[in-house]
Design a protein around this motif. Sequence first.
Motif, PDB file in Angstrom:
ATOM      1  N   THR A  64       0.836  -1.197   0.000  1.00 29.99           N
ATOM      2  CA  THR A  64       0.000   0.000   0.000  1.00 29.99           C
ATOM      3  C   THR A  64       0.873   1.250   0.000  1.00 29.99           C
ATOM      4  OG1 THR A  64      -1.768  -1.109   1.204  1.00 29.99           O
ATOM      5  CG2 THR A  64      -1.783   1.291   1.230  1.00 29.99           C
ATOM      6  N   ALA A  65       0.584   2.145  -0.938  1.00 26.10           N
ATOM      7  CA  ALA A  65       1.248   3.440  -0.984  1.00 26.10           C
ATOM      8  C   ALA A  65       0.254   4.480  -0.469  1.00 26.10           C
ATOM      9  CB  ALA A  65       1.677   3.772  -2.410  1.00 26.10           C
ATOM     10  N   ARG A  66       0.552   5.066   0.667  1.00 22.83           N
ATOM     11  CA  ARG A  66      -0.368   6.009   1.312  1.00 22.83           C
ATOM     12  C   ARG A  66       0.222   7.409   1.266  1.00 22.83           C
ATOM     13  NH1 ARG A  66      -1.078   7.512   6.904  1.00 22.83           N
ATOM     14  NH2 ARG A  66      -3.220   8.177   7.308  1.00 22.83           N
ATOM     15  N   GLY A  67      -0.370   8.240   0.422  1.00 28.94           N
ATOM     16  CA  GLY A  67       0.115   9.601   0.273  1.00 28.94           C
ATOM     17  C   GLY A  67      -0.805  10.598   0.962  1.00 28.94           C
ATOM     18  N   GLY A  68      -0.478  11.865   0.819  1.00 29.64           N
ATOM     19  CA  GLY A  68      -1.273  12.904   1.470  1.00 29.64           C
ATOM     20  C   GLY A  68      -2.668  13.041   0.911  1.00 29.64           C
ATOM     21  N   LYS A  69      -2.856  12.703  -0.370  1.00 26.93           N
ATOM     22  CA  LYS A  69      -4.158  12.904  -1.007  1.00 26.93           C
ATOM     23  C   LYS A  69      -4.745  11.646  -1.626  1.00 26.93           C
ATOM     24  CE  LYS A  69      -3.415  17.777  -2.080  1.00 26.93           C
ATOM     25  NZ  LYS A  69      -3.411  18.817  -3.162  1.00 26.93           N
ATOM     26  N   GLU A  70      -3.983  10.536  -1.640  1.00 27.11           N
ATOM     27  CA  GLU A  70      -4.515   9.316  -2.233  1.00 27.11           C
ATOM     28  C   GLU A  70      -3.821   8.092  -1.666  1.00 27.11           C
ATOM     29  OE1 GLU A  70      -3.848   9.758  -6.406  1.00 27.11           O
ATOM     30  OE2 GLU A  70      -1.706   9.349  -6.271  1.00 27.11           O
ATOM     31  N   THR A  71      -4.459   6.950  -1.833  1.00 27.79           N
ATOM     32  CA  THR A  71      -3.921   5.678  -1.372  1.00 27.79           C
ATOM     33  C   THR A  71      -4.022   4.667  -2.506  1.00 27.79           C
ATOM     34  OG1 THR A  71      -4.624   6.102   0.905  1.00 27.79           O
ATOM     35  CG2 THR A  71      -4.128   3.824   0.332  1.00 27.79           C
ATOM     36  N   ALA A  72      -2.945   3.953  -2.783  1.00 24.94           N
ATOM     37  CA  ALA A  72      -2.943   2.933  -3.830  1.00 24.94           C
ATOM     38  C   ALA A  72      -2.563   1.595  -3.207  1.00 24.94           C
ATOM     39  CB  ALA A  72      -1.952   3.292  -4.935  1.00 24.94           C
ATOM     40  N   SER A  80     -10.291 -10.729  -8.440  1.00 20.15           N
ATOM     41  CA  SER A  80     -11.579 -10.863  -9.106  1.00 20.15           C
ATOM     42  C   SER A  80     -12.348  -9.556  -8.959  1.00 20.15           C
ATOM     43  CB  SER A  80     -12.389 -12.007  -8.498  1.00 20.15           C
ATOM     44  OG  SER A  80     -12.877 -11.640  -7.216  1.00 20.15           O
ATOM     45  N   ILE A  81     -13.284  -9.325  -9.847  1.00 22.38           N
ATOM     46  CA  ILE A  81     -14.068  -8.093  -9.778  1.00 22.38           C
ATOM     47  C   ILE A  81     -14.859  -8.018  -8.480  1.00 22.38           C
ATOM     48  CG2 ILE A  81     -16.019  -9.080 -11.046  1.00 22.38           C
ATOM     49  CD1 ILE A  81     -14.732  -5.427 -11.161  1.00 22.38           C
ATOM     50  N   HIS A  82     -15.274  -9.168  -7.958  1.00 21.89           N
ATOM     51  CA  HIS A  82     -16.023  -9.183  -6.695  1.00 21.89           C
ATOM     52  C   HIS A  82     -15.141  -8.744  -5.532  1.00 21.89           C
ATOM     53  CE1 HIS A  82     -19.215 -11.075  -8.891  1.00 21.89           C
ATOM     54  NE2 HIS A  82     -18.435 -12.088  -9.236  1.00 21.89           N
ATOM     55  N   GLU A  83     -13.872  -9.168  -5.536  1.00 20.11           N
ATOM     56  CA  GLU A  83     -12.935  -8.730  -4.495  1.00 20.11           C
ATOM     57  C   GLU A  83     -12.701  -7.223  -4.596  1.00 20.11           C
ATOM     58  OE1 GLU A  83      -9.593 -11.896  -3.577  1.00 20.11           O
ATOM     59  OE2 GLU A  83      -9.895 -11.752  -5.752  1.00 20.11           O
ATOM     60  N   ILE A  84     -12.549  -6.733  -5.806  1.00 23.23           N
ATOM     61  CA  ILE A  84     -12.285  -5.313  -6.012  1.00 23.23           C
ATOM     62  C   ILE A  84     -13.455  -4.460  -5.527  1.00 23.23           C
ATOM     63  CG2 ILE A  84     -11.967  -3.532  -7.789  1.00 23.23           C
ATOM     64  CD1 ILE A  84     -10.462  -5.715  -9.417  1.00 23.23           C
ATOM     65  N   LEU A  85     -14.666  -4.909  -5.826  1.00 24.32           N
ATOM     66  CA  LEU A  85     -15.845  -4.112  -5.485  1.00 24.32           C
ATOM     67  C   LEU A  85     -16.088  -4.003  -3.985  1.00 24.32           C
ATOM     68  CD1 LEU A  85     -18.285  -5.227  -8.321  1.00 24.32           C
ATOM     69  CD2 LEU A  85     -17.212  -2.989  -8.037  1.00 24.32           C
ATOM     70  N   LYS A  86     -15.426  -4.844  -3.190  1.00 19.92           N
ATOM     71  CA  LYS A  86     -15.537  -4.722  -1.731  1.00 19.92           C
ATOM     72  C   LYS A  86     -15.010  -3.376  -1.251  1.00 19.92           C
ATOM     73  CE  LYS A  86     -14.676  -9.664  -0.974  1.00 19.92           C
ATOM     74  NZ  LYS A  86     -13.684 -10.631  -0.413  1.00 19.92           N
ATOM     75  N   TYR A  87     -14.104  -2.776  -2.024  1.00 20.02           N
ATOM     76  CA  TYR A  87     -13.493  -1.510  -1.632  1.00 20.02           C
ATOM     77  C   TYR A  87     -14.335  -0.299  -2.044  1.00 20.02           C
ATOM     78  CZ  TYR A  87      -9.280  -4.274  -0.754  1.00 20.02           C
ATOM     79  OH  TYR A  87      -8.382  -5.195  -0.270  1.00 20.02           O
ATOM     80  N   TYR A  88     -15.420  -0.549  -2.753  1.00 18.87           N
ATOM     81  CA  TYR A  88     -16.247   0.547  -3.267  1.00 18.87           C
ATOM     82  C   TYR A  88     -17.536   0.707  -2.461  1.00 18.87           C
ATOM     83  CZ  TYR A  88     -13.364   0.943  -7.485  1.00 18.87           C
ATOM     84  OH  TYR A  88     -12.320   1.153  -8.355  1.00 18.87           O
ATOM     85  N   LYS A  89     -17.878   1.960  -2.192  1.00 15.98           N
ATOM     86  CA  LYS A  89     -19.123   2.280  -1.487  1.00 15.98           C
ATOM     87  C   LYS A  89     -19.947   3.324  -2.247  1.00 15.98           C
ATOM     88  CE  LYS A  89     -17.929  -0.337   1.964  1.00 15.98           C
ATOM     89  NZ  LYS A  89     -18.608  -1.642   2.182  1.00 15.98           N
TER      90      LYS A  89
END
Length: 222
Positions: A64-72, A80-89
């Motif tokens: 994880t790259a955690r910056g002042g304005k974003e996190t990657a 899988s797309i299902h795993e990815i969508l867990k991070y979306y609200k």
Amino acid sequence: MRLIMIKGFSKTGKTTTVTSLVKELKSRGYSVGTVKDIHYEGFQADRPGTDTFVHAAAGARRVTARGGKETAIICDRQMSIHEILKYYKEDFVILEGDCGIKCPTIITGKTVEDVRKRMCPEAIAISGVITASKEIACNTKQGRLLLGLPVINGMTEVKQLADLIEQKTEAQKQDFDVELSIDGKEIWMVPFVRETLKNVVIGAVKALDGYEEGKEIVIKVK
């Protein structure tokens, strides 16, 4: 969460359609997230020489790259797309490219053959470069049609396209009457799985004393 997919061959107007829809949906008060499916061989999100790249090279499975304005978050495998969508609200998530999930889909193409090759049962409209083509039939009552689907320019007719998306994804708003979490972490489920789980639970408890139609049911398994 309401899902919509934009899929088609490269250079057919996918990204243009996505960005136009993001702006239009945001103007209507929705929060919007996107997922870009990339098929370029050799693609990697991180660059050699960065600290995060060194972390991964040392064997870290997730960096994880955690910056002042974003996190990657960078994972060492295709999620899988299902795993990815867990991070979306967000209210809407727009999937660019064929992400392998069934949801209302907009097909982009340059030619009718392009559209045919990408056609799927979930298709609700056709957009992209082909909207300027003379191959498209015109019906004054129903608007432009191709293969039985409305042809809508994602830039000049984005309001019409957003109207259609709101209509076709309306039912998805009801998906969250079933929530599942494991060890406090919410698990995202496609509508079919949610409905199946709901029916199984209700079927199992409705004969018990204390069951009331329409009341909230909470089950905890340890």
